[in-house]
Scaffold this motif. Structure first.
Motif, PDB file in Angstrom:
ATOM      1  N   LEU A  35      11.035  -4.614  11.848  1.00 20.50           N
ATOM      2  CA  LEU A  35      10.591  -5.008  10.341  1.00 20.50           C
ATOM      3  C   LEU A  35       9.720  -4.119  10.057  1.00 20.50           C
ATOM      4  O   LEU A  35       8.749  -4.337   9.233  1.00 20.50           O
ATOM      5  N   SER A  36       9.538  -2.864  10.484  1.00 15.69           N
ATOM      6  CA  SER A  36       8.437  -1.973   9.878  1.00 15.69           C
ATOM      7  C   SER A  36       8.606  -1.415   8.595  1.00 15.69           C
ATOM      8  O   SER A  36      10.089  -1.491   8.189  1.00 15.69           O
ATOM      9  N   VAL A  37       7.414  -1.055   8.053  1.00 14.80           N
ATOM     10  CA  VAL A  37       7.554  -0.354   6.662  1.00 14.80           C
ATOM     11  C   VAL A  37       8.055   1.144   6.925  1.00 14.80           C
ATOM     12  O   VAL A  37       7.523   1.829   7.498  1.00 14.80           O
ATOM     13  N   ARG A  56      -4.117   4.689   0.251  1.00 14.75           N
ATOM     14  CA  ARG A  56      -4.321   5.206   1.636  1.00 14.75           C
ATOM     15  C   ARG A  56      -5.191   4.755   2.404  1.00 14.75           C
ATOM     16  O   ARG A  56      -4.750   4.434   3.796  1.00 14.75           O
ATOM     17  N   MET A  57      -6.208   4.307   2.043  1.00 11.19           N
ATOM     18  CA  MET A  57      -7.234   3.572   2.883  1.00 11.19           C
ATOM     19  C   MET A  57      -6.673   2.351   3.338  1.00 11.19           C
ATOM     20  O   MET A  57      -6.971   1.951   4.421  1.00 11.19           O
ATOM     21  N   GLY A  58      -6.155   1.686   2.446  1.00  9.99           N
ATOM     22  CA  GLY A  58      -5.528   0.379   3.035  1.00  9.99           C
ATOM     23  C   GLY A  58      -4.238   0.584   3.933  1.00  9.99           C
ATOM     24  O   GLY A  58      -4.338  -0.019   4.849  1.00  9.99           O
ATOM     25  N   ASP A 114       0.919  -1.188   0.221  1.00 14.05           N
ATOM     26  CA  ASP A 114       0.046  -0.137  -0.094  1.00 14.05           C
ATOM     27  C   ASP A 114       0.940   1.498  -0.328  1.00 14.05           C
ATOM     28  O   ASP A 114       0.503   2.436  -0.838  1.00 14.05           O
ATOM     29  N   VAL A 115       2.101   1.170   0.971  1.00  6.97           N
ATOM     30  CA  VAL A 115       2.776   2.186   0.848  1.00  6.97           C
ATOM     31  C   VAL A 115       3.373   2.790  -0.424  1.00  6.97           C
ATOM     32  O   VAL A 115       3.410   3.835  -1.034  1.00  6.97           O
ATOM     33  N   GLN A 116       3.826   1.524  -1.255  1.00 11.04           N
ATOM     34  CA  GLN A 116       4.613   1.713  -2.416  1.00 11.04           C
ATOM     35  C   GLN A 116       3.766   2.185  -3.572  1.00 11.04           C
ATOM     36  O   GLN A 116       4.134   3.061  -4.103  1.00 11.04           O
ATOM     37  N   LEU A 141      -6.306  12.126 -12.334  1.00 12.76           N
ATOM     38  CA  LEU A 141      -7.500  11.935 -11.673  1.00 12.76           C
ATOM     39  C   LEU A 141      -7.573  10.186 -11.367  1.00 12.76           C
ATOM     40  O   LEU A 141      -8.192   9.771 -10.452  1.00 12.76           O
ATOM     41  N   SER A 142      -7.181   9.447 -12.322  1.00 11.32           N
ATOM     42  CA  SER A 142      -7.143   7.942 -12.076  1.00 11.32           C
ATOM     43  C   SER A 142      -6.053   7.451 -11.080  1.00 11.32           C
ATOM     44  O   SER A 142      -6.348   6.669 -10.354  1.00 11.32           O
ATOM     45  N   GLN A 143      -4.869   8.238 -11.241  1.00  9.39           N
ATOM     46  CA  GLN A 143      -3.709   8.111 -10.266  1.00  9.39           C
ATOM     47  C   GLN A 143      -4.232   8.431  -8.858  1.00  9.39           C
ATOM     48  O   GLN A 143      -3.856   8.046  -7.869  1.00  9.39           O
ATOM     49  N   ILE A 144      -5.290   9.488  -8.602  1.00  9.85           N
ATOM     50  CA  ILE A 144      -5.545  10.129  -7.230  1.00  9.85           C
ATOM     51  C   ILE A 144      -6.388   9.127  -6.886  1.00  9.85           C
ATOM     52  O   ILE A 144      -6.504   8.821  -5.487  1.00  9.85           O
ATOM     53  N   SER A 145      -7.208   8.348  -7.684  1.00  8.33           N
ATOM     54  CA  SER A 145      -7.950   7.296  -7.130  1.00  8.33           C
ATOM     55  C   SER A 145      -7.240   6.035  -6.870  1.00  8.33           C
ATOM     56  O   SER A 145      -7.780   5.583  -5.460  1.00  8.33           O
ATOM     57  N   THR A 146      -6.313   5.817  -7.271  1.00 11.28           N
ATOM     58  CA  THR A 146      -5.149   4.926  -6.790  1.00 11.28           C
ATOM     59  C   THR A 146      -4.687   5.098  -5.534  1.00 11.28           C
ATOM     60  O   THR A 146      -4.579   4.380  -4.540  1.00 11.28           O
ATOM     61  N   LEU A 147      -4.278   6.141  -5.441  1.00  7.12           N
ATOM     62  CA  LEU A 147      -3.724   6.931  -4.300  1.00  7.12           C
ATOM     63  C   LEU A 147      -4.697   6.773  -3.046  1.00  7.12           C
ATOM     64  O   LEU A 147      -4.284   6.504  -2.073  1.00  7.12           O
ATOM     65  N   ASP A 148      -5.872   7.215  -3.498  1.00  6.25           N
ATOM     66  CA  ASP A 148      -6.990   6.932  -2.352  1.00  6.25           C
ATOM     67  C   ASP A 148      -7.138   5.642  -1.890  1.00  6.25           C
ATOM     68  O   ASP A 148      -7.134   5.441  -0.646  1.00  6.25           O
ATOM     69  N   GLU A 149      -7.147   4.697  -2.761  1.00  2.45           N
ATOM     70  CA  GLU A 149      -7.445   3.364  -2.261  1.00  2.45           C
ATOM     71  C   GLU A 149      -6.358   2.857  -1.541  1.00  2.45           C
ATOM     72  O   GLU A 149      -6.149   2.136  -0.582  1.00  2.45           O
TER      73      GLU A 149
END
Length: 252
Positions: free
Chosen positions: A238-240, A168-170, A74-76, A158-166
């Motif tokens: 072992l943190s991200v 971030r929620m994860g 999710d971070v990547q 806008l498509s990338q922002i939607s991916t970023l949104d998901e």
């Protein structure tokens, strides 16, 4: 338990504690000939406990490893999508481009300096990050797109922002989730029973008994600490880390 020396120190201390217990057992409760008659039932019970405990260990490891792996993914994904939003601003008019650049920098800085500490404490992220993300979306939606290149860049952003949104929620869910208390209870009780049954055998050779208990207790404690570290995806050994954001945004 957030550093490697502390973790190794706990493992060694528990192994040495097992040695002390074995020495006390052989001194005050030496093995008698009559104890050999109880060896076979104890062997069977110990085998059953060991098998069940191995299953509990495996279940716990799979659970926490999945959480840790999901957090890294999710971070990547979030950092990569934010970087794409930053790059796509090249196609926008200068005023909109400057707004996008400053907002993405502010978002990356806020995530790595404020939200990371909150996630380490299993706290919610708060509204500020979502506000910055919505601001990015509004900039692209309101930016003048008279040219085809500007329109394509805006749609892709806008498509990338939607991916970023998901993503971030994860990430928020990964930071708040912890392993079930039932599994922790099973790990502690199972570990205590597994080591405890090592004293149910009539082991006459003290050296052999010392080695068995020391290795088993040290290994069990190591596995429990490993599970604990994996269950803390944003803190501990072992943190991200924030490296994915740092590789794209130097001011983080």
């Amino acid at each position: 338990m957030s550093s490697l020396p502390a973790t190794l120190g706990i493992v060694v201390a528990c192994a040495l504690l097992g040695v002390v217990v074995v020495l006390l057992k052989h001194k005050f409760f030496p093995t008698k000939p009559d104890d050999e008659s109880d060896a076979e039932p104890a062997d069977y019970i110990a085998m059953m406990i060991s098998v069940i405990y191995a299953l509990v260990l495996g279940l716990a490891l799979v659970a926490v490893y999945g959480t840790n792996s999901d957090a890294a993914t999710d971070v990547q994904t979030e950092a990569g999508a934010l970087h794409q939003v930053y790059l796509l601003a090249d196609a926008l008019p200068p005023a909109s481009e400057a707004q996008v650049r400053s907002t993405t920098d502010a978002y990356a800085h806020y995530v790595t300096t404020v939200e990371w500490k909150r996630m380490a404490d299993h706290q919610s992220l708060g509204p500020e990050g979502w506000t910055l993300l919505n601001k990015l979306r509004d900039i692209y939606q309101s930016a003048p797109t008279n040219k085809p290149a500007e329109q394509n860049a805006s749609q892709e952003a806008l498509s990338q922002i939607s991916t970023l949104d998901e993503a971030r929620m994860g990430r928020e869910q990964d930071g708040e989730s912890t392993m079930s208390p039932v599994l922790w209870i099973g790990l502690y009780i199972g570990g205590a029973l597994t080591v405890g049954f090592m004293f149910a055998f009539g082991v006459k050779r003290r050296a052999s008994h010392l080695i068995m208990v020391m290795c088993l207790s040290g290994f069990i404690v190591f596995m429990i600490l490993l599970i604990y570290q994996l269950d803390q995806p944003f803190s501990g050994i072992l943190s991200v880390g924030t490296g994915d954001f740092g590789s794209y945004f130097n001011n983080t």
